[in-house]
Design a protein around this motif. Sequence first.
Motif, short mmCIF file in Angstrom:
data_model
loop_
_atom_site.label_atom_id
_atom_site.label_comp_id
_atom_site.label_asym_id
_atom_site.label_seq_id
_atom_site.Cartn_x
_atom_site.Cartn_y
_atom_site.Cartn_z
N VAL A 1 0.83 -1.20 0.00
CA VAL A 1 0.00 0.00 0.00
C VAL A 1 0.86 1.24 0.00
CG1 VAL A 1 -2.07 0.99 1.01
CG2 VAL A 1 -1.40 -1.34 1.58
N VAL A 2 0.46 2.23 -0.79
CA VAL A 2 1.11 3.52 -0.76
C VAL A 2 0.27 4.43 0.12
CG1 VAL A 2 1.97 5.43 -2.13
CG2 VAL A 2 1.84 3.14 -3.13
N THR A 3 0.87 4.87 1.23
CA THR A 3 0.11 5.81 2.07
C THR A 3 0.93 7.06 2.25
OG1 THR A 3 0.69 4.15 3.72
CG2 THR A 3 -1.65 4.71 3.52
N ASP B 1 4.45 1.07 2.02
CA ASP B 1 4.43 0.23 3.20
C ASP B 1 4.61 -1.21 2.73
OD1 ASP B 1 4.20 -0.23 5.83
OD2 ASP B 1 2.18 0.62 6.03
N TYR B 2 5.90 -1.65 2.70
CA TYR B 2 6.15 -2.98 2.18
C TYR B 2 5.66 -4.04 3.14
CZ TYR B 2 8.79 -0.68 -1.24
OH TYR B 2 9.14 0.14 -2.26
N ASN B 3 5.24 -5.13 2.57
CA ASN B 3 4.79 -6.28 3.37
C ASN B 3 3.77 -5.82 4.39
OD1 ASN B 3 6.71 -7.56 1.98
ND2 ASN B 3 8.19 -7.62 3.65
N SER B 4 3.09 -4.76 4.05
CA SER B 4 2.25 -4.12 5.05
C SER B 4 1.28 -5.11 5.66
CB SER B 4 1.47 -2.98 4.41
OG SER B 4 0.75 -3.48 3.31
N GLU B 5 0.81 -6.03 4.84
CA GLU B 5 -0.17 -6.95 5.39
C GLU B 5 -0.03 -8.27 4.66
OE1 GLU B 5 -3.16 -6.86 7.23
OE2 GLU B 5 -3.77 -4.76 7.33
N GLN B 6 -0.21 -9.32 5.44
CA GLN B 6 -0.31 -10.62 4.81
C GLN B 6 -1.79 -10.90 4.59
OE1 GLN B 6 2.12 -13.87 6.23
NE2 GLN B 6 0.34 -15.18 6.31
N ALA C 1 2.06 0.97 -6.46
CA ALA C 1 3.30 1.12 -5.71
C ALA C 1 4.46 1.37 -6.67
CB ALA C 1 3.56 -0.13 -4.87
N LEU C 2 4.47 0.62 -7.78
CA LEU C 2 5.53 0.76 -8.78
C LEU C 2 5.53 2.16 -9.38
CD1 LEU C 2 6.05 -2.05 -11.38
CD2 LEU C 2 7.68 -1.04 -9.82
N GLU C 3 4.34 2.63 -9.70
CA GLU C 3 4.20 3.96 -10.29
C GLU C 3 4.78 5.01 -9.35
OE1 GLU C 3 0.17 5.79 -11.34
OE2 GLU C 3 0.38 4.03 -12.64
N HIS C 4 4.45 4.85 -8.09
CA HIS C 4 4.95 5.74 -7.06
C HIS C 4 6.49 5.73 -7.04
CE1 HIS C 4 5.02 7.86 -3.28
NE2 HIS C 4 5.88 6.95 -2.85
N ASP D 1 0.21 -12.26 -16.70
CA ASP D 1 0.81 -11.25 -17.57
C ASP D 1 1.10 -9.96 -16.80
OD1 ASP D 1 0.95 -12.81 -19.84
OD2 ASP D 1 -1.05 -12.27 -20.51
N HIS D 2 0.19 -9.58 -15.93
CA HIS D 2 0.41 -8.35 -15.15
C HIS D 2 1.61 -8.49 -14.23
CE1 HIS D 2 -4.02 -6.96 -15.70
NE2 HIS D 2 -3.26 -6.71 -16.75
N ILE D 3 1.70 -9.64 -13.57
CA ILE D 3 2.82 -9.87 -12.65
C ILE D 3 4.14 -9.81 -13.41
CG2 ILE D 3 3.96 -11.72 -11.35
CD1 ILE D 3 1.95 -10.47 -9.68
N VAL D 4 4.17 -10.43 -14.59
CA VAL D 4 5.40 -10.40 -15.37
C VAL D 4 5.75 -8.97 -15.73
CG1 VAL D 4 6.42 -11.04 -17.58
CG2 VAL D 4 5.18 -12.73 -16.26
N GLN D 5 4.74 -8.18 -16.06
CA GLN D 5 4.98 -6.77 -16.38
C GLN D 5 5.54 -6.03 -15.15
OE1 GLN D 5 1.59 -5.20 -18.36
NE2 GLN D 5 2.65 -3.40 -19.14
N VAL D 6 5.01 -6.32 -13.96
CA VAL D 6 5.54 -5.72 -12.73
C VAL D 6 7.01 -6.09 -12.56
CG1 VAL D 6 5.45 -5.79 -10.21
CG2 VAL D 6 3.34 -5.58 -11.50
N ILE D 7 7.30 -7.38 -12.74
CA ILE D 7 8.68 -7.85 -12.53
C ILE D 7 9.63 -7.19 -13.53
CG2 ILE D 7 10.16 -9.87 -12.82
CD1 ILE D 7 7.87 -11.52 -11.57
#
Lengths: 313, 313, 313, 313, 313
Positions: C73-75, C80-85, C146-149, C218-224
């Motif tokens: 989450v971006v706050t 906030d990495y690993n902010s929540e499981q 988060a990536l955009e941020h 496909d989205h995950i690969v794009q994130v990576i």
Amino acid sequence: EYDDVNIASLAQLTAEPGVTWIQVRGLTAQSVEGIGRQFAIHPLVLEDILHTNQRPKFSDYGDYLAVILKSLVVTAGTIDYNSEQVSLILGPNYVISFLESLPEDNDVLHNVYERVKSRRGKIARLGADYLLYALVDSLVDHYFLALEHLGEKIETLEEQIAARPRPELLGELHALKQDMLFMRKSVWPVRELVSALERGESALIQETTLIYLRDIYDHIVQVIETVEIYRDMLSGMLDIYLSSVSNRMSEVMKMLTIISTIFIPLTFIAGVYGMNFDYMPELRWQYGYPLILAVMLIMSLLMLRYFQKRKWL
Amino acid sequence: EYDDVNIASLAQLTAEPGVTWIQVRGLTAQSVEGIGRQFAIHPLVLEDILHTNQRPKFSDYGDYLAVILKSLVVTAGTIDYNSEQVSLILGPNYVISFLESLPEDNDVLHNVYERVKSRRGKIARLGADYLLYALVDSLVDHYFLALEHLGEKIETLEEQIAARPRPELLGELHALKQDMLFMRKSVWPVRELVSALERGESALIQETTLIYLRDIYDHIVQVIETVEIYRDMLSGMLDIYLSSVSNRMSEVMKMLTIISTIFIPLTFIAGVYGMNFDYMPELRWQYGYPLILAVMLIMSLLMLRYFQKRKWL
Amino acid sequence: EYDDVNIASLAQLTAEPGVTWIQVRGLTAQSVEGIGRQFAIHPLVLEDILHTNQRPKFSDYGDYLAVILKSLVVTAGTIDYNSEQVSLILGPNYVISFLESLPEDNDVLHNVYERVKSRRGKIARLGADYLLYALVDSLVDHYFLALEHLGEKIETLEEQIAARPRPELLGELHALKQDMLFMRKSVWPVRELVSALERGESALIQETTLIYLRDIYDHIVQVIETVEIYRDMLSGMLDIYLSSVSNRMSEVMKMLTIISTIFIPLTFIAGVYGMNFDYMPELRWQYGYPLILAVMLIMSLLMLRYFQKRKWL
Amino acid sequence: EYDDVNIASLAQLTAEPGVTWIQVRGLTAQSVEGIGRQFAIHPLVLEDILHTNQRPKFSDYGDYLAVILKSLVVTAGTIDYNSEQVSLILGPNYVISFLESLPEDNDVLHNVYERVKSRRGKIARLGADYLLYALVDSLVDHYFLALEHLGEKIETLEEQIAARPRPELLGELHALKQDMLFMRKSVWPVRELVSALERGESALIQETTLIYLRDIYDHIVQVIETVEIYRDMLSGMLDIYLSSVSNRMSEVMKMLTIISTIFIPLTFIAGVYGMNFDYMPELRWQYGYPLILAVMLIMSLLMLRYFQKRKWL
Amino acid sequence: EYDDVNIASLAQLTAEPGVTWIQVRGLTAQSVEGIGRQFAIHPLVLEDILHTNQRPKFSDYGDYLAVILKSLVVTAGTIDYNSEQVSLILGPNYVISFLESLPEDNDVLHNVYERVKSRRGKIARLGADYLLYALVDSLVDHYFLALEHLGEKIETLEEQIAARPRPELLGELHALKQDMLFMRKSVWPVRELVSALERGESALIQETTLIYLRDIYDHIVQVIETVEIYRDMLSGMLDIYLSSVSNRMSEVMKMLTIISTIFIPLTFIAGVYGMNFDYMPELRWQYGYPLILAVMLIMSLLMLRYFQKRKWL
């Protein structure tokens, strides 16, 4: 365990029961081709045996397997890479080994020979493929010795670099790096080779020998991992060397800067009162000289304070 | 849960119903070989148990599985890598563990032993393979402790480098890097090992235990990923260290340059009016001295202006 | 869409037709285990749900699938990495989600909840596995945010480094590099997870949902891929930073060299004519002083010429 | 080859014999969804077509294939990365292409269109899958043009860096590095895509077209290899840049050192004889001045000799 | 072994018993297409033959195999990369080779031709696929020659860098690095190609020829490994170059610092006694001058001591 025998009679040896190990020392085209004819070995294999700069490899020709390896020997503090090509032919009940060098007292195969002799009973029981295993195992054990030797050299170098980084050490470091490159080049294909042997597709390798081959495989992997760790360590040492050189340089620069920064302004002040103007009232003051000396002293103390605060001293 | 028993009687234990865990502490060739004979274990496995610098590995011998692992223990602030080789033999209804060290109060296996005791009911219910899982799981949990410890050291070092980069810290950084190399070397093969166990091709591993093994596998992968992240972090810290060293050096250089650039020309001017030529009209002017001082002052102010504009101050 | 209900009654919900989504907020051992008992969930899964520092993973238990993910989450400008499981259990006609935090107005699951509500018709039609997809999809979309941020932060930093390289920026650069490391650590296992889901070996995932899972993949690969590109960009920025620092240093050195090289020889000449020898004929010449000034001027002009030719000015 | 037709009538076109190519230019949600309904295309595909920042991908929906690609266009000296998303739908006897931009005279698809027109006979004979090949092939050919363009820029930059390393060039170098990153990001997935097409698992791709797809595959691999080589070349150029900067700096330092080392001692000597002690016998010698000048000359010659021997001049 | 024959009559040649080798030198669209028609070769293959910047590749068209390779020739000290594209077509009893260049006395194919002539008997016996092997083998042997040549250049460069690191050598080093990049680019695909041939899925390749192809494969792997080692060596040489440059620089700095640190304070003292204050008692002392000289001497000796202790001398 014969010597300088008639090639034609070799084939008869294999007719006897038990496992026969034929050692060929000092490769001549004639002897290799003679043996090749006797045992019906493919010309490409004979060519590989004769051209002793082959990459370690394994080929399965059905009736026999051809294994080409490198021995690594440590003699009096230097490692002799690719020192010898050891070519092995595994038949149903015989192993033929080919070595370029003539037999000497303390050469690789001699050690191997001793070790093999001590397992003679086991070999007779377990067959020619176990003899092949014993030979390869002995060669791989020599890789460990070579590695150990390199490990010691790396440790010594590390201590020397920590003590005082000299340009000569950099040369040594790069020599060790290249030793690692060649070590890696020699050992990697052995891994493939043993792995191919161990996959057990040849009828010449018995089930019981596979466990032993897997053991060699584990050893080879351990050698490779250690080589990789040494390579990483050497890279780390290069970093330490470079940064300690740059550290010394920055010390030298600090020295220069401290001296210059203190004395250049003082010299300027001295220069000012060395000017020959007719009207320079300070020159006439009675306490001009001690005063100016005091000013200079205070200035340099302030400077030293400043350097101390900046942690340059 | 016996101690110092007669080896010959061990085999009888396994005839009893339930799961038997035989702990062997302090390896002697004699005891290991004795047990080997009792349980018909392959000589290569016994050799691996005795030579305690083995790479972690797993072999399936049909009737029993052999697992060789390293324990990593943190004792009083230092990590003891490869501190102990733990060899485990899994039979149909028994597990044999071999450890080099004699039992002490706070050693690894003791912790494991405590944990295992607390799951005793489950073990009796789930069989010897669950006991094997419990043992490996406890060892892997110790890896996390070691990692945590390293993580703290890295954090401390990071703060120290940020505060003041000293050459000693570089040494610590490289020591940590090597710790990571060894950690990685120890943990990687465990991954293969657990993955091989989990593939479930052995009849000795029950279906229900597979889920637990997969859990260990996930833990091992997490350990490996953390090690990789720590390695990247250490590389980043090296960059920060180096660039902050070079930053300090560039500050030192600026200092030197500013002082030199201001005072060298002024000293030159003072030098000019310190020359002893007979005909130097300026020296005779009444306001020559204050005038030249004013010129010097203006020059240095202009210089300072220039440095400020270039952002050197 | 109930709240704070009796755990025992939950199982009845799933007896109703349609898809049930049970949200558990604020994990307590008691509530998780209660639900675990109701839905016959394996203890290892419950353990993973409770220990919220798990690696993202997917396990297929036949009757249900367990998926563990991280929300990013971006706050207010920080990620906030690993902010929540976020733990998800997919049964035949229900999904159970577990979150550590208590519900707040603008948290991740709230967004997800809104999005899921808007697709309610589709979910009823397409089944519980589509609900699972919708949940995972929403979480993955947050990764993009988060990536955009991070991308914006990288761009800002790039401009700042180009404008004026300050040591503080280096710290920021390394902080971003570490953000990337953690981002990568969080996202990589999600790829495996989705890929495992998509391979479609579970009867709980319908054919029609597979296309949607492939879309997430496909989205995950794009994130990576974007993370990898950002990492490369950050490395490039480090190079630019370092070389621009060294560039400034070389400018400083040039300044020092030019000033020193011009004035040190001139000061020497002035020093020579400041000597007090009795017999220095030049000092007596009428035009000695202007002559020597002219010589100095010519010397400095020649020096400047030389520097210009060498492109130092 | 129609324009601005009624969407409803499009489906009729495909009823005619022969291959139909429907070009959609300027994406609106309405038109895309209209066509989607006509040809029964999955909503996820339509979404991908509309969101034009997709990763190149290929999906097989049985009745039709969806291919999403990027066109790379070189316009007036700059490469326009990701300039356009080209979405292609291959049906049994039709191809639908979607492009965001409105048709212009010299855009990518225009070139493609011309090329396709010239192969019209072949397309009618070989079917819709050959048309798909022709379209993809034309797009891939544009990658070669973009690469060629980048290659020229790299060459120019290399010459400039060799001639005179300026900080601006470093910026250009990094811009090119990033171009390579984006190029790679665009091209890699095309490789997977073509490879998936070529594996020939779809009934829509005829045996005869597979050979053509393998040709594209070879081209893509060539593009990727060239990108990798360019990346290596750019790294090499960075090394050259940095070392030539440090080389110039070391030249500057040498200059400073030579001048300082020669004149600082001389100035000291002049300073000594500028002291005002009452008893300095040398000052009274008749040849004191020429003698001291001679000493200075000899000293500087010795210094120059020394520098020459050390190869600093 | 004919020359400038009528294309139409070529097909008849293959009707004769034995193996026919058709050499085409100097590619024109007309001749290539003529031959293509005679032997029913796919237009894509003909296109690849005519466009001589293809990546090495292998395609199996059932009736014939198409192999495209690069020859590497060393002529008078320079390597001519990608000097020629050699395209080979293997039919049931013929091989067609295409070369761009017209025949010259010492070109690649001439060497090949000579070698092939000497194995003529074997070729007649072993078939057209053995001829193909002989051609590829000869080309691969030329790679070894090129590598050997590069190896010698690397060795020479290494010695030059060790002797005296000059900026020109850096240029040479990077040229060699690029040679390696191109070498690698040329050789890697040959590996895939031979591996594809060797997998033996084509009926055109006989069982007996496979062993020979595996031999080529081993050679190619050896070439690739050597290229990788050379690349590592060149990286090591770059490190040595850079650190020896920085070493020389640090020497220069030390020189500057030593001279400055000794003479700047001395010059300051001389400056003090060059001041013109009326009341400077030291100036009046009879032994003031020798005393101050002694002080200066002692100071400089102490400095030298200090430098020696710090290992700067």
